[in-house]
Write a protein that holds these residues in place. Structure first.
Motif, PDB file in Angstrom:
ATOM      1  N   ILE A   1      94.400 142.514  54.018  1.00  0.00           N
ATOM      2  CA  ILE A   1      93.091 143.188  53.940  1.00  0.00           C
ATOM      3  C   ILE A   1      92.481 143.496  55.325  1.00  0.00           C
ATOM      4  CG2 ILE A   1      90.703 142.985  53.107  1.00  0.00           C
ATOM      5  CD1 ILE A   1      91.819 141.452  50.679  1.00  0.00           C
TER       6      ILE A   1
ATOM      7  N   ALA B   1      87.655 141.913  50.448  1.00  0.00           N
ATOM      8  CA  ALA B   1      87.777 143.059  49.535  1.00  0.00           C
ATOM      9  C   ALA B   1      86.495 143.894  49.551  1.00  0.00           C
ATOM     10  CB  ALA B   1      88.076 142.559  48.126  1.00  0.00           C
TER      11      ALA B   1
ATOM     12  N   PHE C   1      86.405 145.949  52.579  1.00  0.00           N
ATOM     13  CA  PHE C   1      87.337 147.071  52.394  1.00  0.00           C
ATOM     14  C   PHE C   1      86.630 148.222  51.672  1.00  0.00           C
ATOM     15  CE2 PHE C   1      90.328 149.253  49.527  1.00  0.00           C
ATOM     16  CZ  PHE C   1      91.250 149.731  50.440  1.00  0.00           C
TER      17      PHE C   1
END
Lengths: 252, 291
Positions: free
Chosen positions: B207, B257, B260
């Motif tokens: 990630i 996440a 992201f």
């Protein structure tokens, strides 16, 4: 500088080259021509010592500095790297910190300037044209100050003007005393302009100046197709012989 | 403000914050090479493989489980590299067979003989609260080793990642660099395993590097951004796990996440274009080698 004597090369027991003898001298400027899959890149790999022969011997002069310019198609153009970073990577350093010293920055700037891409140093490699990408890899190779420069299809995928520029640039480097060996399947645009040619099709079919090598017979033995050779302003011009002439309107 | 500072009054939280940030930074740093070499799956596989060694060592010498698991991981990584190079088996298949078989062995050993070290759940999902001083020292040592490796071999690592064929010609010992990278990766996974957990380590390898790639076209900056993003994910994730009452590893990955998604939304098509085909290089090489 490099000598191959009766060399054979294979991938997974599949022979690609047989009984090849080839010498690279200080004043060499040679084009290796042949069809796709004939073993041109394999021959370069033998010269670079990244492939071991299955037969014969390869000799390289001690401490020989070689540099290699790969085919543009083999590169990942999405890799996160700028032109400056790409050129600098070939420069070895023994310093603890990896960033470039002022001396290294000047060296990279000088080689980029010579190749006419100094203003592109901070660009991402994907943003360059085909000719600029080729120049960037040439810059990376030249930073190593090689004695022998090997290039794999340096004019593949570039326009006519860029092809001329690359040819002139290579001629200048040769004038400066660098031995150059390149592969090409561009007979008219590249091969006929070089002082020395080697025709390859799993073996060396012919070896000599363009006037000795560019003949219908040699080309048919090399490429497996009939080609007509014409003379124009003292240079050889190769014309394909089409198996059946195309006649417009036949479909209807 | 007081609410934010409250957890910092606990020694266990201070320790946890340090360990989580360092783990995130370490995985973010090494993850750049893993992602750009198209080896994301090896991170996933190795974390599972190490779990097998982790369980096996409980049977023979529980006090040395970290060393045993580390050696097991390094052996797995080198086995994958060897099988891939010397046979017609692709890297993904070799990783699938070697590492998942090792994971299955670990689960079987845990089920049959139990454990005298970290629990099954802690090994799977991580537990910062259970981390010992020895493990913290190990994490710091691996971080120093990894940073030194990246700094001292920066150009050789970059060259062999971007263009291994030309790197070989230019005097880079590509085989040795790859083996050293595998060893460093195994050690990094081992050092962070008890913090983030077997199942989540692979996510933290990928990630931060992918986010960093969306933000820049420069390799040097990608390396720096990925390290900082990994560290921030660890820091914020640890904080949020305190308030949410969920395992720290889970929250660290969720923060990564979320970052992201934020970066994807703010960079739009440009970010997607940059991160598209991150591993296309390895596919090119496979195609070239098989030609």
């Amino acid at each position: 500088m490099i000598r191959l004597d009766h060399v054979a090369a294979a991938y997974d027991h599949h022979r690609v080259l047989n009984d090849v003898s080839f010498h690279v001298h200080e004043d060499q400027f040679t084009g290796i021509v042949g069809p796709s899959g004939a073993g041109k890149t394999t021959l370069l790999r033998l010269l670079l010592a990244t492939l071991k022969p299955v037969e014969g011997t390869v000799w390289r002069a001690p401490n020989l500095r070689t540099a290699y310019v790969p085919q543009l198609e083999t590169v990942s153009w999405n890799f996160p790297i700028t032109v400056f970073e790409c050129v600098l990577m070939s420069r070895k350093t023994s310093r603890l910190m990896p960033w470039a010293t002022n001396k290294e920055k000047k060296e990279v700037a000088a080689v980029l300037e010579r190749l006419g891409i100094a203003d592109l140093a901070q660009r991402h490699i994907r943003e360059l044209s085909g000719g600029q990408q080729q120049r960037m890899f040439l810059a990376r190779a030249l930073l190593r100050q090689p004695q022998v420069l090997l290039l794999d299809e340096p004019t593949s995928g570039v326009d006519v003007s860029t092809r001329h520029d690359i040819l002139h640039l290579l001629a200048d480097l040769h004038e400066d005393g660098m031995a150059i060996v390149l592969t090409t399947h561009d007979l008219n645009g590249m091969a006929t302009h070089l002082p020395h040619l080697v025709c390859v099709n799993h073996r060396i079919v012919a070896d000599g100046t363009p006037s000795q090598v560019i003949t219908s017979e040699v080309l048919e033995n090399t490429f497996g197709a009939r080609m007509e050779v014409l003379e124009h302003l003292g240079m050889r011009v190769v014309v394909d012989e089409a198996p059946t002439p195309f006649t417009p309107g036949l479909r209807n | 403000m007081e609410t934010l500072l409250e957890p910092l009054s606990y020694a266990f939280f201070q320790k946890g914050l340090f360990v989580a940030s360092l783990s995130g930074a370490l995985l973010g740093l090494i993850g750049v090479y893993i992602v750009l070499r198209g080896m994301s799956y090896i991170g996933h596989g190795l974390s599972h493989s190490i779990f097998g060694g982790f369980a096996a060592m409980q049977l023979f010498a529980a006090q040395f489980y970290a060393i045993g698991a580390g050696l097991w991981g390094i052996a797995s990584a080198l086995a994958i590299t060897t099988v891939t190079k010397r046979s017609r088996v692709g890297a993904d298949a070799a990783i699938g067979v070697i590492t998942i078989a090792s994971f299955a062995l670990g689960v079987a050993l845990f089920a049959k003989f139990g454990t005298s070290g970290p629990s099954f759940e802690n090994a799977l999902f991580g537990s910062i609260l259970g981390i010992s001083t020895g493990q913290i020292i190990g994490l710091v040592a691996v971080t120093i080793l990894t940073s030194a490796f990246v700094l001292l071999r920066y150009r050789a690592l970059l060259f062999s990642t971007f263009d291994p064929d030309v790197a070989k010609v230019s005097g880079v010992n590509v085989g040795r660099i790859e083996a050293a990278l595998m060893v460093v990766l195994s050690l990094a996974i081992l050092a962070t395993l008890t913090v983030i957990g077997v199942t989540l380590v692979a996510a933290m390898l990928v990630i931060p590097a992918v986010i960093a790639r969306m933000l820049t076209d420069s390799f040097g900056r990608m390396l720096a951004y990925s390290t900082v993003i990994g560290m921030l994910s660890g820091l914020i994730g640890m904080y949020l796990s305190y308030y949410a009452g969920v395992p720290s590893g889970t929250m660290i990955v969720l923060v990564g996440a979320a970052l992201f998604i934020v970066v994807l939304a703010s960079t739009g098509g440009r970010g997607l274009r940059r991160s598209a085909g991150l591993d296309s290089h390895s596919e090119d090489l496979v195609a070239e080698k098989s030609a």
